[in-house]
Design an enzyme around this catalytic site. Structure first.
Site, PDB file in Angstrom:
ATOM      1  N   GLY A 110      94.598 -81.827 -15.671  1.00 42.46           N
ATOM      2  CA  GLY A 110      93.519 -80.976 -16.178  1.00 42.46           C
ATOM      3  C   GLY A 110      92.803 -81.620 -17.369  1.00 42.46           C
ATOM      4  N   ASP A 124      82.839 -86.913 -14.137  1.00 44.45           N
ATOM      5  CA  ASP A 124      81.488 -86.364 -14.194  1.00 44.45           C
ATOM      6  C   ASP A 124      80.462 -87.354 -14.728  1.00 44.45           C
ATOM      7  OD1 ASP A 124      79.275 -84.868 -13.986  1.00 44.45           O
ATOM      8  OD2 ASP A 124      80.115 -83.063 -14.890  1.00 44.45           O
ATOM      9  N   ASN A 138      85.098 -83.496 -20.253  1.00 44.49           N
ATOM     10  CA  ASN A 138      84.879 -84.491 -19.190  1.00 44.49           C
ATOM     11  C   ASN A 138      85.973 -85.545 -19.150  1.00 44.49           C
ATOM     12  OD1 ASN A 138      82.625 -83.322 -18.172  1.00 44.49           O
ATOM     13  ND2 ASN A 138      81.175 -84.561 -19.324  1.00 44.49           N
ATOM     14  N   THR A 143      75.467 -82.526 -24.430  1.00 44.79           N
ATOM     15  CA  THR A 143      75.963 -81.260 -24.952  1.00 44.79           C
ATOM     16  C   THR A 143      75.608 -81.215 -26.429  1.00 44.79           C
ATOM     17  OG1 THR A 143      77.743 -81.404 -23.359  1.00 44.79           O
ATOM     18  CG2 THR A 143      78.116 -79.932 -25.225  1.00 44.79           C
ATOM     19  N   LYS A 147      84.419 -83.869  -4.105  1.00 44.96           N
ATOM     20  CA  LYS A 147      83.244 -83.245  -4.728  1.00 44.96           C
ATOM     21  C   LYS A 147      82.201 -83.064  -3.637  1.00 44.96           C
ATOM     22  CE  LYS A 147      80.196 -83.740  -8.729  1.00 44.96           C
ATOM     23  NZ  LYS A 147      80.063 -84.352 -10.050  1.00 44.96           N
ATOM     24  N   PHE A 149      75.385 -77.312  -8.831  1.00 43.53           N
ATOM     25  CA  PHE A 149      75.044 -77.715  -7.460  1.00 43.53           C
ATOM     26  C   PHE A 149      76.200 -78.434  -6.777  1.00 43.53           C
ATOM     27  CE2 PHE A 149      73.608 -80.770 -10.534  1.00 43.53           C
ATOM     28  CZ  PHE A 149      74.087 -81.971 -10.041  1.00 43.53           C
ATOM     29  N   VAL A 191      84.124 -78.874  -6.624  1.00 46.08           N
ATOM     30  CA  VAL A 191      85.177 -79.874  -6.439  1.00 46.08           C
ATOM     31  C   VAL A 191      86.419 -79.175  -5.883  1.00 46.08           C
ATOM     32  CG1 VAL A 191      86.617 -81.621  -7.550  1.00 46.08           C
ATOM     33  CG2 VAL A 191      84.272 -81.248  -8.360  1.00 46.08           C
ATOM     34  N   LYS A 239      82.623 -85.844 -23.960  1.00 44.51           N
ATOM     35  CA  LYS A 239      83.143 -84.625 -24.614  1.00 44.51           C
ATOM     36  C   LYS A 239      84.511 -84.334 -23.996  1.00 44.51           C
ATOM     37  CE  LYS A 239      80.548 -81.757 -21.326  1.00 44.51           C
ATOM     38  NZ  LYS A 239      79.650 -80.602 -21.180  1.00 44.51           N
ATOM     39  N   PRO A 240      85.356 -83.568 -24.683  1.00 39.17           N
ATOM     40  CA  PRO A 240      86.731 -83.375 -24.183  1.00 39.17           C
ATOM     41  C   PRO A 240      86.797 -82.748 -22.787  1.00 39.17           C
ATOM     42  CG  PRO A 240      86.516 -82.527 -26.420  1.00 39.17           C
ATOM     43  CD  PRO A 240      85.135 -82.900 -25.975  1.00 39.17           C
TER      44      PRO A 240
END
Length: 402
Positions: free
Chosen positions: A171, A230, A217, A248, A116, A93, A96, A214-215
């Site tokens: 990134g 996030d 994010n 996750t 975003k 939804f 970015v 987690k990697p």
């Protein structure tokens, strides 16, 4: 606009178009010129923040968002203030974008941000209203932390909600990990230590459980430091238990799977999984079938490769402990107990917080707007559902503090 920025700015230097003294000004012109002046002031506050971007101390980060130079709700910015350059990521939804100011002045040419954009229709349809509000409020309360994505400002229009964030051109850490297969111990320790400082701040200053460590994010900024992004699952839990199943599969804590209620301890479990993945190249619990992953997690037996150092094993075992009352990070001493663990003995925590230690991987960039570390995305679909007057009447109240 944040009070701090007001203090930094010299009012009366706006670039509104002043009409010649003999021509009467209409209220519409006056309004436009006031808006332009306010926009110039806000842009100048932003430039000041960019120039002096230093980590705010935990006490400063904790300040009311309205008293900080970042994390405020803007009634001046609109989507029209920005030129959309390229999509950096899409979710169910949200999208970015890399953005810059429209018609930038010379000194604004190198200023780029991540914007975003969340469409209200989709947020409502996917029952994400509460998550989106949590995300905005948590980001406002943590803005200025050295290792959390900075929400500079939030704003809205009839159809959409916007969060203007700092751009991390490096990134995802995930892509570097995949390329390297695994990180060596010093690299893993550096990244892990920055995450400890994030969790310490979120849990002990804000009472917030992040719930999606987690990697993917974790981004790398231009200097090679981490930025956690996030915050869609983040929630102020303080000392209460919460029951939403989110996260996750490979990173879920046993208490989330068992649905026995969970708090900030879930982040320390996920942190153990993350350190393991940094050092080994894959998480300890894995299977094609998520149900099998859940079985392994609830059993909680971590198998270590023989090459892993005893200190690393001890740290991961302490974090990936099924019983939350014995889990490192959640026991007496909190984050302090994690920081004083032998695996972190070479970390100077004070220097690290103040970004005085160089990152192990510094991205090669052609300039501030380099997007080579991000994937290509499909353009936005046409003919999307419209945010109707009826929806606005029902939901407008929920978005009013955006």
């Amino acid at each position: 606009m944040a009070a701090v920025v007001h203090k930094l700015l010299h009012h009366g230097h706006g670039h509104g178009h002043h009409s010649s003294s003999d021509a009467p000004t209409s209220s519409h012109d006056r309004q436009n010129s006031d808006m332009e002046r306010a926009l110039e002031n806000e842009k100048r506050g932003l430039a000041h923040w960019e120039d002096h971007k230093r980590p705010l101390s935990p006490g400063e980060v904790c300040a009311n968002p309205e008293d900080k130079p970042v994390g405020y709700s803007s009634n001046v910015f609109t989507q029209d203030t920005f030129e959309l350059v390229k999509t950096l990521g899409t979710g169910t939804f949200a999208r970015v974008w890399l953005v810059r100011f429209k018609n930038p002045k010379l000194e604004e040419r190198d200023q780029v941000f991540a914007l975003k954009i969340l469409r209200k229709v989709d947020v409502i349809r996917l029952k994400q209203v509460e998550h989106v509000r949590n995300e905005r409020n948590v980001l406002a309360s943590v803005a200025g932390h050295p290792f959390i994505t900075t929400m500079i400002a939030s704003f809205q229009d009839h159809d959409s909600l916007y969060m203007l964030l700092d751009y991390c051109p490096g990134g995802e850490v995930f892509s570097y990990l995949r390329r390297a297969r695994r990180f060596n111990e010093p690299t893993s320790q550096f990244y892990a230590a920055e995450i400890v400082l994030i969790l310490e701040y979120l849990h002990e200053r804000e009472g917030v459980a992040y719930r999606d460590l987690k990697p993917e994010n974790i981004l790398i900024d231009a200097e090679g430091h981490l930025k956690l992004v996030d915050f869609g699952f983040a929630k102020k839990v303080e000392n209460r238990e919460t029951y939403t199943l989110c996260g996750t599969p490979e990173y879920l804590a046993p208490e989330v799977i068992r649905n026995t209620g969970h708090g900030t301890a879930v982040d320390w479990w996920a942190f153990g999984i993350l350190v393991y993945e940094f050092l080994v190249g894959q998480p300890p619990f894995w299977d094609q079938n998520p149900m099998k992953i859940y079985e392994q997690i609830v059993e909680g037996r971590v198998r270590f490769p023989s090459a892993m150092s005893p200190d690393a094993r001890d740290l991961i075992s302490g974090l990936c402990t099924v019983d939350t009352s014995k889990r490192l990070g959640n026991i007496k001493g909190g984050a302090g107990a994690v920081k004083s663990h032998a695996w972190f003995r070479n970390i100077d925590w004070e220097a690290l917080y103040n970004r005085k230690v160089n990152g192990p991987i510094v991205p090669h960039l052609r300039g501030p707007a380099d997007t080579r570390n991000f994937d290509e995305y499909e353009p936005e679909p046409e003919n999307r559902e419209v945010y109707s007057q009826e929806m606005s009447e029902k939901w407008g109240e929920f978005f009013k503090d955006f």
